[in-house]
Design an enzyme around this catalytic site. Structure first.
Site, PDB file in Angstrom:
ATOM      1  N   ASP A  26      10.385  -3.710  -5.639  1.00  0.00           N
ATOM      2  CA  ASP A  26      10.737  -5.001  -6.475  1.00  0.00           C
ATOM      3  C   ASP A  26      11.612  -5.729  -5.820  1.00  0.00           C
ATOM      4  OD1 ASP A  26       9.567  -4.209  -9.162  1.00  0.00           O
ATOM      5  OD2 ASP A  26      10.824  -2.333  -8.915  1.00  0.00           O
ATOM      6  N   HIS A  36       5.661  -3.912 -12.796  1.00  0.00           N
ATOM      7  CA  HIS A  36       6.695  -3.789 -13.595  1.00  0.00           C
ATOM      8  C   HIS A  36       7.507  -5.203 -13.455  1.00  0.00           C
ATOM      9  CE1 HIS A  36      10.700  -2.361 -14.419  1.00  0.00           C
ATOM     10  NE2 HIS A  36      11.070  -2.245 -13.311  1.00  0.00           N
ATOM     11  N   GLY A  70       2.774   6.588  -8.541  1.00  0.00           N
ATOM     12  CA  GLY A  70       1.521   5.967  -7.979  1.00  0.00           C
ATOM     13  C   GLY A  70       0.782   7.451  -7.489  1.00  0.00           C
ATOM     14  N   TYR A 100       0.980  -1.337   0.100  1.00  0.00           N
ATOM     15  CA  TYR A 100       0.070   0.170   0.064  1.00  0.00           C
ATOM     16  C   TYR A 100       0.987   1.220   0.048  1.00  0.00           C
ATOM     17  CZ  TYR A 100      -4.260   2.529   1.095  1.00  0.00           C
ATOM     18  OH  TYR A 100      -5.506   3.425   1.124  1.00  0.00           O
ATOM     19  N   GLY A 101       1.750   1.175  -0.863  1.00  0.00           N
ATOM     20  CA  GLY A 101       2.783   2.315  -0.814  1.00  0.00           C
ATOM     21  C   GLY A 101       2.425   3.171  -2.311  1.00  0.00           C
TER      22      GLY A 101
END
Ligand SMILES: NC(=O)C1=CN([C@@H]2O[C@H](COP(=O)(O)OP(=O)(O)OC[C@H]3O[C@@H](n4cnc5c(N)ncnc54)[C@H](OP(=O)(O)O)[C@@H]3O)[C@@H](O)[C@H]2O)C=CC1
Ligand SMILES: CC[C@](O)(C(C)=O)C(=O)O
Ligand SMILES: [Mg+2]
Ligand SMILES: [Mg+2]
EC number: 1.1.1.86
Length: 343
Positions: free
Chosen positions: A82, A107, A133, A25-26
């Site tokens: 990632d 990604h 985002g 939830y970034g």
């Protein structure tokens, strides 16, 4: 011209009866979760207890542990940094994937560079917004959207493309345009863009200009306005109407300077070095070094980040921005999260 898909071309019904787990939830996670929820989809967020968990609860979304969210969902979108994705995937997601589920990424990094190897009996695709985002969320709230790429790695159900497009529509990308890609193309172009142009290229250009003026004896505040603050205003014109539109708005003197001095700064040598950067991405050299840097607990990342945060342009900029209440800083939370992870 490549085929660009918009909202009217997409039937989202294929995703309406499915549960979507947003893991993380970034920057991207909060935007996908909230946009999809407000688009009428059934969303659960998967997290560990902590800052993001508290924020998601405050935002009114359904929050569960990563394993619980993955278990109950049909579509699992991994929106963790990632570098942490393989560990979380192996520990809390892999065992909860059921036949016909969809495993989704924003990604292609971990699949393309072989850090995550999904099972054969699930769909695997990416929906990659071409923007930060926080802007995916902000533009959605404003009734607009950020363009996105979609790419299919594995189509087990035969419906991967329909589900990917419905997902992209749900996050608002169908208002701006959705393009098909592959995991390889998305991964390589995204890494190149952020390194050579959007992030690395832009920050290096801004700092070099600022330092050149300050070292020549000009006021740091003047150099800040000239090389950083005004860049946003110039980029707005590029965004709205391309090079010609920007050049329409600037003076003829500036346009002549653009023509004769721009290519002196960004020259054939720069382009050759850009090609080197691209080669390191294509060969996996960059990915390997980034993965090893993380395994070593980010010694170089931390040292460089500290030095960058102490650059004069940052000090001057903060003082000037504090005097411009209309320039709102909306998103330090993400980097605080990242540095907490390193401690
Ligand atoms: N940033 C962007 O705008 C873009 C990102 N992408 C891609 O999207 C993906 C997500 O990137 P981004 O949004 O930047 O990621 P962020 O760095 O913003 O993600 C942070 C989130 O991940 C959570 N998290 C971190 N580690 C764990 C863990 N071990 N278990 C559970 N939750 C964890 C954090 O929770 P906590 O608060 O608990 O630490 C926080 O909610 C990446 O694949 C990235 O390449 C694609 C396009 C643009
Ligand atoms: C430009 C950086 C980016 O690729 C993005 C916002 O699109 C990222 O990885 O954050
Ligand atoms: Mg990107
Ligand atoms: Mg990126």
């Amino acid at each position: 011209m490549a085929k660009v898909v918009y909202n009217q071309d997409i039937n989202e019904a294929v995703l309406k009866d499915k549960k979507i787990a947003i893991i993380g939830y970034g920057s991207q996670g909060h935007a996908h979760a909230l946009n999809l929820k407000e688009s009428g989809f059934d969303v659960v967020v998967g997290l560990r207890k902590g800052k993001s968990w508290d924020q998601a609860v405050e935002d009114g979304v359904d929050v569960k542990s990563v394993a619980e969210a993955a278990k109950e969902a049909d579509v699992i979108m991994i929106l963790l940094p990632d570098e942490y994705q393989p560990k979380v995937y192996n520990e809390s997601i892999k065992d909860h994937l059921e036949e016909g589920n969809a495993l989704v990424f924003a990604h292609g990094f971990n699949v393309h560079f072989n850090q995550i190897q999904p099972p054969e009996n699930v769909d695997v695709f990416l929906v990659a917004p071409k923007g930060p985002g926080h802007l995916v969320r902000r533009t959605f709230e404003e009734g607009a959207g950020v363009p996105a790429l979609y790419g299919i790695y594995q189509d087990y159900t035969g419906k991967a493309k329909d589900i990917a497009l419905a997902y992209a529509k749900g996050v608002g990308a169908g208002r701006a345009g959705i393009l098909q890609t592959t995991f390889q193309e998305e991964t390589e172009t995204d890494l190149f863009g952020e390194q050579a142009v959007l992030c690395g290229g832009a920050t290096s250009l801004v700092k070099a200009g600022f330092e050149t003026l300050v070292e020549a004896g000009y006021q740091p505040e003047v150099a800040y306005f000239e090389c950083l603050h005004e860049l946003k205003l110039i980029v707005d014109l590029l965004y709205e109407g391309g090079l010609e539109n920007m050049r329409y708005s600037i003076s003829d003197t500036a346009q002549w300077g653009d023509f004769v001095s721009g290519p002196r700064v960004i020259d054939a040598g720069t382009k050759a070095r850009m090609k080197d950067v691209l080669t390191d991405i294509q060969t996996g050299k960059f990915a390997k070094e980034w993965l090893l840097e993380n395994q070593a607990n980010r010694p170089q990342f931390t040292a460089i980040n500290n030095a960058e945060n102490n650059h004069l342009i940052e000090k001057v900029g903060k003082e000037l921005r504090d005097l411009m209440p209309f320039v709102k800083q909306r998103k330090m939370a993400k980097k605080e999260v990242a540095s907490n992870d390193n401690n």
